[in-house]
Every structure is written in C-alpha cells, then in structure tokens.
Design a protein around this motif. Structure first.
Motif, mmCIF file in Angstrom:
data_model
loop_
_atom_site.group_PDB
_atom_site.id
_atom_site.type_symbol
_atom_site.label_atom_id
_atom_site.label_comp_id
_atom_site.label_asym_id
_atom_site.label_seq_id
_atom_site.Cartn_x
_atom_site.Cartn_y
_atom_site.Cartn_z
ATOM 1 N N PHE A 241 0.813 -1.224 0.000
ATOM 2 C CA PHE A 241 0.000 0.000 0.000
ATOM 3 C C PHE A 241 0.848 1.278 0.000
ATOM 4 C CE2 PHE A 241 -3.291 -2.989 1.407
ATOM 5 C CZ PHE A 241 -4.249 -2.694 0.448
ATOM 6 N N PRO A 242 1.983 1.335 0.726
ATOM 7 C CA PRO A 242 2.785 2.565 0.632
ATOM 8 C C PRO A 242 3.247 2.850 -0.798
ATOM 9 C CG PRO A 242 3.454 1.293 2.532
ATOM 10 C CD PRO A 242 2.517 0.420 1.751
ATOM 11 N N GLY A 243 3.693 1.806 -1.507
ATOM 12 C CA GLY A 243 4.112 1.991 -2.895
ATOM 13 C C GLY A 243 2.976 2.453 -3.781
ATOM 14 N N LEU A 244 1.811 1.889 -3.565
ATOM 15 C CA LEU A 244 0.631 2.275 -4.340
ATOM 16 C C LEU A 244 0.284 3.746 -4.102
ATOM 17 C CD1 LEU A 244 -1.699 1.456 -6.187
ATOM 18 C CD2 LEU A 244 -2.956 0.746 -4.150
ATOM 19 N N ILE A 245 0.332 4.155 -2.834
ATOM 20 C CA ILE A 245 0.032 5.559 -2.498
ATOM 21 C C ILE A 245 1.055 6.487 -3.152
ATOM 22 C CG2 ILE A 245 -0.042 7.226 -0.602
ATOM 23 C CD1 ILE A 245 -1.317 4.918 1.075
ATOM 24 N N SER A 246 2.336 6.098 -3.107
ATOM 25 C CA SER A 246 3.374 6.917 -3.749
ATOM 26 C C SER A 246 3.110 7.066 -5.237
ATOM 27 C CB SER A 246 4.757 6.292 -3.537
ATOM 28 O OG SER A 246 5.114 6.322 -2.184
ATOM 29 N N LYS A 247 2.756 5.969 -5.889
ATOM 30 C CA LYS A 247 2.534 6.014 -7.341
ATOM 31 C C LYS A 247 1.293 6.835 -7.694
ATOM 32 C CE LYS A 247 4.968 1.748 -8.055
ATOM 33 N NZ LYS A 247 4.838 0.346 -7.749
ATOM 34 N N ALA B 46 2.287 10.496 -7.319
ATOM 35 C CA ALA B 46 3.127 10.929 -8.442
ATOM 36 C C ALA B 46 2.298 11.072 -9.713
ATOM 37 C CB ALA B 46 4.275 9.945 -8.646
ATOM 38 N N ASP B 47 1.369 10.135 -9.931
ATOM 39 C CA ASP B 47 0.488 10.220 -11.103
ATOM 40 C C ASP B 47 -0.359 11.487 -11.064
ATOM 41 O OD1 ASP B 47 1.342 7.909 -12.335
ATOM 42 O OD2 ASP B 47 -0.258 6.663 -11.475
ATOM 43 N N MET B 48 -0.901 11.800 -9.891
ATOM 44 C CA MET B 48 -1.742 12.992 -9.772
ATOM 45 C C MET B 48 -0.936 14.269 -9.978
ATOM 46 S SD MET B 48 -4.246 11.781 -6.694
ATOM 47 C CE MET B 48 -5.166 13.299 -6.611
ATOM 48 N N MET C 132 2.817 19.149 -18.123
ATOM 49 C CA MET C 132 2.647 20.411 -17.410
ATOM 50 C C MET C 132 2.724 21.566 -18.403
ATOM 51 S SD MET C 132 6.262 20.681 -15.507
ATOM 52 C CE MET C 132 7.634 19.843 -16.248
ATOM 53 N N LYS C 133 2.175 22.679 -18.006
ATOM 54 C CA LYS C 133 2.226 23.878 -18.831
ATOM 55 C C LYS C 133 2.961 24.948 -18.043
ATOM 56 C CE LYS C 133 -0.566 27.093 -21.448
ATOM 57 N NZ LYS C 133 -1.920 27.489 -21.837
ATOM 58 N N VAL C 134 4.042 25.437 -18.608
ATOM 59 C CA VAL C 134 4.835 26.491 -17.990
ATOM 60 C C VAL C 134 4.798 27.691 -18.921
ATOM 61 C CG1 VAL C 134 7.105 27.146 -17.122
ATOM 62 C CG2 VAL C 134 6.325 24.780 -16.879
ATOM 63 N N VAL C 135 4.458 28.840 -18.389
ATOM 64 C CA VAL C 135 4.325 30.044 -19.198
ATOM 65 C C VAL C 135 5.422 31.036 -18.807
ATOM 66 C CG1 VAL C 135 2.807 31.963 -19.788
ATOM 67 C CG2 VAL C 135 1.837 29.699 -19.369
ATOM 68 N N ALA C 136 6.116 31.541 -19.828
ATOM 69 C CA ALA C 136 7.140 32.564 -19.631
ATOM 70 C C ALA C 136 7.042 33.544 -20.791
ATOM 71 C CB ALA C 136 8.522 31.924 -19.580
ATOM 72 N N GLY C 137 6.446 34.676 -20.558
ATOM 73 C CA GLY C 137 6.303 35.659 -21.621
ATOM 74 C C GLY C 137 5.104 35.355 -22.506
ATOM 75 N N TYR D 176 8.268 13.170 -12.124
ATOM 76 C CA TYR D 176 7.569 11.945 -11.695
ATOM 77 C C TYR D 176 8.497 11.093 -10.827
ATOM 78 C CZ TYR D 176 4.632 7.800 -11.905
ATOM 79 O OH TYR D 176 3.842 6.729 -11.569
ATOM 80 N N GLU D 177 9.728 10.895 -11.299
ATOM 81 C CA GLU D 177 10.706 10.122 -10.527
ATOM 82 C C GLU D 177 11.011 10.787 -9.189
ATOM 83 O OE1 GLU D 177 13.040 8.370 -14.460
ATOM 84 O OE2 GLU D 177 13.920 10.036 -13.328
ATOM 85 N N MET D 178 11.105 12.104 -9.195
ATOM 86 C CA MET D 178 11.391 12.830 -7.954
ATOM 87 C C MET D 178 10.222 12.717 -6.973
ATOM 88 S SD MET D 178 14.467 14.070 -8.264
ATOM 89 C CE MET D 178 15.036 15.688 -7.848
ATOM 90 N N ALA D 179 8.992 12.718 -7.483
ATOM 91 C CA ALA D 179 7.838 12.551 -6.597
ATOM 92 C C ALA D 179 7.877 11.189 -5.922
ATOM 93 C CB ALA D 179 6.535 12.730 -7.381
#
Length: 193
Positions: free
Chosen positions: A2-8, A11-13, A19-24, A48-51
C-alpha cells in the motif's frame, strides 16, 4: 504494498499529465526557451521520478547547471541524491539555506596518471552566486583525507575552475522536502511508520 501504491498514485496525480509552464508571450523567445528546457531535460519524467523518490526518502534535490546536453551548451536540470548533500543552514532559521555542499567518492581510472586505484572526494560547495570545486585524495583506507589536489588530476575536470561565478544571485539547487515538522530542515518519508 500500500505505501508503494500511495506513492505512485500521488506521483500520477502530480505529474501524470504534461505540465504547462508560461514565460512571456505565447511565441516569445522566453516561451520557446522554457519549452526547450522542459523537453531536453525530460522534465515530466524527472518530476515523476522525484515525486516517487521524495515519498520514500523524505526529500529530493534538483540541481541546475549549464553544460553539454545533446551536443549543445544548454541548461541542465538533474536529480541529486540527498545522501550526497549537506546543507549550510541559516543559524537563525532552521529552514533557511545559505548554501549547500555536495560530495561524492570518485575512483581513479587508468587515465589518471599516478593515482590508479586511488579514491578521491569530490566537493562542490554552493553559495549564492558562486560554486567552489575541490578534489581531495583519500588515504589508502578511504576513510580520511590525505591532501587536496588539483582538479585537473582527472581529464574531465581539466577545464573546471576552483571558483565559478554563476551569474545568478541565488543557489543553483533546490531542496524539496516531502513533509516535515515546523522545526526541522529534513523531510519525512511516507514510509517512516
């Protein structure tokens, strides 16, 4: 698991979609640069990996640098293991970073004249606007420092400066804790209990 499932799921969420990043403005040079940085660094995958890592380690560290990527000089965003990191904390604020030290063991390979088989401690000390690079020869037992040596002992460091001005007034790394107590710097793992 369950901990692994919660982590995944977490990370999925967070990073399951682009992602959308806006600059200018939409077609500005700034926006094109951001798009290129995100694509070249596979930032969605890295996040994702960092999460996932942050969930079980308690924290992650992003480090930025300028270097060769895909044959061109560009911004590189990379993950650094917290086991290689020692914070320089503000004495008046347990969460305030004044800098950080990254350190790792580097083995001498056959191309390192006179040091074959020896181990070195490579240090990268970050302060606002500066990075200090050091190389220390370790004693034969690998447990204590013998002497500081020139960076050019390793061919890959021959162009590296002992002190580099970054041109940026802040730090070129970011410590991201998972969750933590109000009087702690380090994050807490989801798996601690």
């Amino acid at each position: 698991n369950f901990p692994g499932l919660i982590s995944k799921v977490s990370a999925d969420m967070l990073f399951g979609e682009n992602m959308k990043v806006v600059a200018g403005e939409p077609d500005s040079k700034e926006q094109e640069l951001i798009k290129r940085i995100i694509k070249n660094n596979s930032l969605r995958t890295l996040n994702y990996e960092m999460a996932l890592s942050g969930s079980w380690r308690g924290e992650v560290i992003y480090k930025l640098r300028f270097g060769q990527l895909k044959g061109q000089e560009q911004v590189i965003i990379e993950a650094v293991s917290p086991s290689y990191f020692w914070p320089i904390l503000d004495p008046d604020n347990v969460r305030g970073l004044q800098g950080g030290v990254f350190g790792w063991i580097k083995d001498a390979h056959s191309g390192v004249a006179g040091y074959k088989g020896r181990k070195f401690l490579r240090i990268e000390r970050h302060e606002p606007g500066r990075i200090y690079n050091e190389l220390w020869l370790l004693e034969e037992d690998g447990r204590s420092l013998e002497q500081r040596v020139k960076l050019n002992v390793f061919p890959e460091y021959k162009e590296m400066l002992e002190m580099q001005e970054t041109g940026y007034p802040g730090l070129l790394f970011k410590h991201v804790p998972n969750w933590r107590l109000e009087d702690e710097f380090w994050g807490i793992s989801e798996y601690c209990d």
